[in-house]
Design an enzyme around this catalytic site. Structure first.
Site, short mmCIF file in Angstrom:
data_model
loop_
_atom_site.label_atom_id
_atom_site.label_comp_id
_atom_site.label_asym_id
_atom_site.label_seq_id
_atom_site.Cartn_x
_atom_site.Cartn_y
_atom_site.Cartn_z
N SER A 154 0.87 -1.30 0.01
CA SER A 154 0.12 0.13 -0.06
C SER A 154 0.98 1.19 -0.03
CB SER A 154 -0.69 0.14 1.22
OG SER A 154 -0.11 0.32 2.31
N ASP A 155 0.29 2.27 -0.29
CA ASP A 155 1.07 3.64 -0.11
C ASP A 155 0.81 3.83 1.43
OD1 ASP A 155 2.48 5.95 -0.25
OD2 ASP A 155 1.47 6.74 -1.80
N TRP A 156 1.55 4.80 1.90
CA TRP A 156 1.79 5.07 3.37
C TRP A 156 0.40 5.46 4.02
CZ3 TRP A 156 6.22 6.49 6.20
CH2 TRP A 156 6.17 7.07 7.39
N ALA A 157 0.23 4.46 4.91
CA ALA A 157 -1.15 4.36 5.59
C ALA A 157 -2.45 4.28 4.87
CB ALA A 157 -1.24 5.63 6.48
N SER A 158 -2.42 3.96 3.42
CA SER A 158 -3.61 4.18 2.56
C SER A 158 -4.60 3.05 2.95
CB SER A 158 -3.20 4.18 1.20
OG SER A 158 -2.78 2.88 0.59
#
Ligand code: BGC
Length: 713
Positions: free
Chosen positions: A277-281
């Protein structure tokens, strides 16, 4: 233990290891976290107990826009030792960091690398970044970014390869090869290379209004024909990981979309690596309001096909329970873990878990790397106008080097650079002083406009460095107006009023409106954010040591009212579109860029004139350097499918070659067009190659007028 035996195949090793894993150990492989100094002991205890998929070395989000310290080799090796020696199965941890356009030796921003129209140069730059990164004990970079961008207000346009899917696909594949090396049956396990990550999957550049993280609406037709090709090319080049984007596309957050992650990427493209995932997505699915809480966020993302969660830890807290409750199948969990483990085996991580202290940065050929960066920077610069002022004459006596970027260092590097690690760049004023030892260089380091004007008034020629700072673009740095930042137009107008020969250098990460600069400047050089040796490279081009040959990878609008403006727009039914108050064409079109010499392109031949679907057409031209200097031209081949069932672009780039020619020299250049180039994602959601007439144009930009045609019968 088969999984520890390098003589077994990756498949055998994965299955052997998977069969030994507990539910908690499996979940831990699907997790990526940051290890903060405060919470370190707790995390180490966790690693001893269950292992860990990956650690990210950025402490905060917006990693590209803040100064970050990264873990040193000792720390990386110590944490790794705990995973390898003190966890039950000894699975090594993957350490990842954003290395976007260089680690220590900084290369030009990706948009500038695209402007060189030279995939081999990007491959080399990526290989150098990989060597420096690997020497620091880091295994994985979150690059290349390959988001097609048609909106220069969006700050992340700097990180990608511009507006064109064909150019984007060539560049994406080259960057993957450079970072990872070739993928073969032994994996990518070459010392000095790193695992790559194709991002941000997908359509992130279509953010409404150019506002980062914003909603995108892209029809399936446009998604397939425009936004997906770079990702497909990255998968074909063997990219080991793909990052799901932050935004929501067509009503579904990308990080929770089974259609995007599983149906297209894994099933259709055959992607065998893992999705991060992207950061905390994953946690942010709650903010998108498609789920009520983190448990449902974990379920949605994991079921959609997202294998490893970055930062938010919804998987850590809920995945085991979801599997136990039967809401996530064991098969799906095993699939994700297999993918993560396979990447670790292919990287050779089980054989070489620790940072190799012999390959430390100081031992690398850094001078060679610097030379490559300087070459790449000059190759990506685009000469937008020249009435003969450039190259500057070596006997120039008094040269004013002024403007907000004449003495700037950090801006040379661009966004997404780790300040702590980057080589410190020089300034344009110093570079020109060194390159013109006989001349008097007049400067105004104070930055006061009065002093700049005085310097200009005393000079024979003025070099004015305008643009935008690295802090004004990149992630979350969007602008509503693409005019130059406050005050620069006024400075330019005042200088233009002096009537001195005036060369403008523009340092920027995005297209800026040069509509009121271009007509009055004697020369206009687009230098982007050119990297560690950017100032020296600018001097190389200004003085003609390098003859510029870069081309625009993105259209330069006249103003933001034209956005989106891109060359590959569809044909319309009624008249040509128009505005009452501005032409509809961009100020500078895609593919445009001048040289200190001139080129003629003629002798177009299209062979054969008729082909069966599946056959290949060869388009050839002669390119001649008709000027007085050696130089390089990017010969570009555009295609139009004259009648198609769905509306199609007026023309599409389908081939390019950057050719170096001595003064007077000619060369025949050919492009092959086959089924891949001639088909499109069309009616009924299928790739089709429709019989009928096709037109081709070959030339030096997207307005190329040398025309030919052929038929598919
Ligand atoms: C960015 C990604 C980056 C990630 C990790 C995010 O904010 O969108 O491009 O790879 O952070 O630093």
């Amino acid at each position: 233990m088969k999984y520890k035996d390098p003589n077994c195949s990756v498949g055998e090793r994965v299955e052997d290891l998977l069969a030994r894993m507990t539910l908690e150990e499996k979940v831990a492989q699907c997790v990526q976290i940051y290890i903060p100094p405060e919470g370190r002991e707790e995390i180490l205890a966790r690693i001893r107990k269950t292992g860990l998929g990956s650690r990210i070395l950025s402490a905060v989000p917006l990693g590209g826009s803040v100064t970050q310290r990264t873990a040193g080799i000792a720390d990386l090796n110590e944490v790794q030792r705990i995973a390898v020696e003190e966890s039950r199965l000894g699975i090594p941890i993957l350490s990842g960091m954003d290395v976007i356009h260089g680690q220590h030796t900084v290369f030009p921003i990706p948009l500038a690398m695209a402007a060189a129209f030279d995939p081999a140069a990007l491959e080399q730059a990526s290989a150098i970044a990989a060597a420096e990164t690997a020497s620091m004990g880091i295994h994985w970079t979150f690059a290349p970014m390959m988001d097609i961008a048609r909106d220069p207000r969006w700050g992340r346009i700097i990180e990608g390869y511009g507006e064109d899917p064909y150019l984007g696909a060539q560049m994406a594949a080259a960057a993957v090869r450079g970072f990872q090396g070739e993928l073969d049956e032994k994996g990518y396990a070459r010392p000095g290379r790193v695992l790559a990550c194709a991002k941000h999957y997908v359509g992130y550049g279509a953010a409404e209004g150019g506002r980062d993280y914003n909603t995108g609406e892209i029809t399936d037709h446009t998604l397939r024909n425009i936004y997906l090709p770079p990702f497909k090319a990255a998968v074909q080049a063997g990219v080991g990981t793909v990052m799901s984007a932050f935004h929501d596309l067509n009503g579904e957050p990308a990080s929770g979309s089974r259609y995007l992650l599983t149906d297209i990427l894994k099933d259709e493209f055959g992607f065998e690596g893992f999705i991060v995932s992207d950061w905390a997505s994953v946690g942010e699915l709650v903010n998108h309001r498609v789920v009520a809480g983190e448990r449902d966020a974990a379920a949605l993302a994991f079921d959609a096909g997202l294998d490893m969660e970055m930062i938010s830890e919804c998987y850590t807290h809920h995945l085991a329970e979801l599997v136990q409750a039967g809401e996530i199948s064991t098969q799906r969990l095993d699939d994700a873990v297999r993918r993560v483990l396979a990447v670790k085996f292919r990287l050779g991580l089980f054989e070489r878990p620790y940072a190799d202290t012999d390959r430390q940065l100081e031992q690398l050929p850094l001078d060679e790397y610097r030379a490559a960066s300087r070459r790449a920077a000059a190759r990506g610069m685009v000469l937008l106008k020249n009435n003969g002022l450039l190259p500057l004459k070596p006997d120039a006596r008094r040269v004013a080097v002024i403007g907000p970027y004449a003495h700037e260092r950090r801006t040379m590097l661009g966004s997404w650079v780790n300040d702590i690690l980057a080589d410190e760049p020089g300034t344009l004023a110093d570079a020109l002083r060194a390159a013109l030892p006989e001349a008097q260089i007049l400067t105004a380091p104070s930055g006061l406009y009065d002093e700049m004007l005085m310097a200009a008034a005393e000079a024979d020629v003025v070099v004015l460095a305008l643009g935008e700072s690295h802090a004004r673009n990149g992630e979350y740095n969007c602008v509503a107006s693409i005019e130059l930042p406050a005050g620069q137009q006024a400075l330019f107008d005042a200088l233009a009023g002096l009537g001195k020969p005036l060369a403008v250098v523009v340092y920027t990460g995005r297209p800026v409106a040069l509509t009121r600069i271009a007509p009055q400047a004697d020369a206009l050089l687009l230098a982007w954010h050119p990297g560690s040796l950017g100032a020296e490279a600018t001097a190389d081009v200004l003085l003609g040591a390098v003859n510029p040959g870069g081309k625009l990878p993105v259209s330069f609008p006249r103003g933001e009212g034209q956005i989106p403006v891109h060359y590959n727009h569809n044909s319309t039914g009624r008249f040509n579109p128009r505005y009452h108050d501005m032409p509809v064409t961009p100020l500078f079109p895609f593919g445009f860029g001048l040289s200190y010499t001139r080129f003629a392109i003629d002798g177009l031949e299209v062979q054969p004139q008729a082909v069966q679907p599946g056959g290949r057409v060869r388009v050839s031209v002669t390119v001649t350097n008709i000027g007085e200097r050696d130089g390089e031209e990017v010969v570009q081949c555009y295609l139009q499918d004259c009648v198609s069932r769905l509306t199609r672009p007026v023309r599409e780039l389908k081939g390019f070659e950057r050719v170096a020619l001595q003064a007077g020299e000619s060369r025949r250049v050919s492009f092959e067009l086959g089924a891949e180039e001639l088909s499109y994602y069309g009616p009924g959601g299928r790739w089709v190659l429709e019989p009928g007439e096709f037109k081709v144009w070959v030339g030096s930009d997207s307005n190329a007028s040398l025309e030919g045609s052929f038929r598919v019968v």
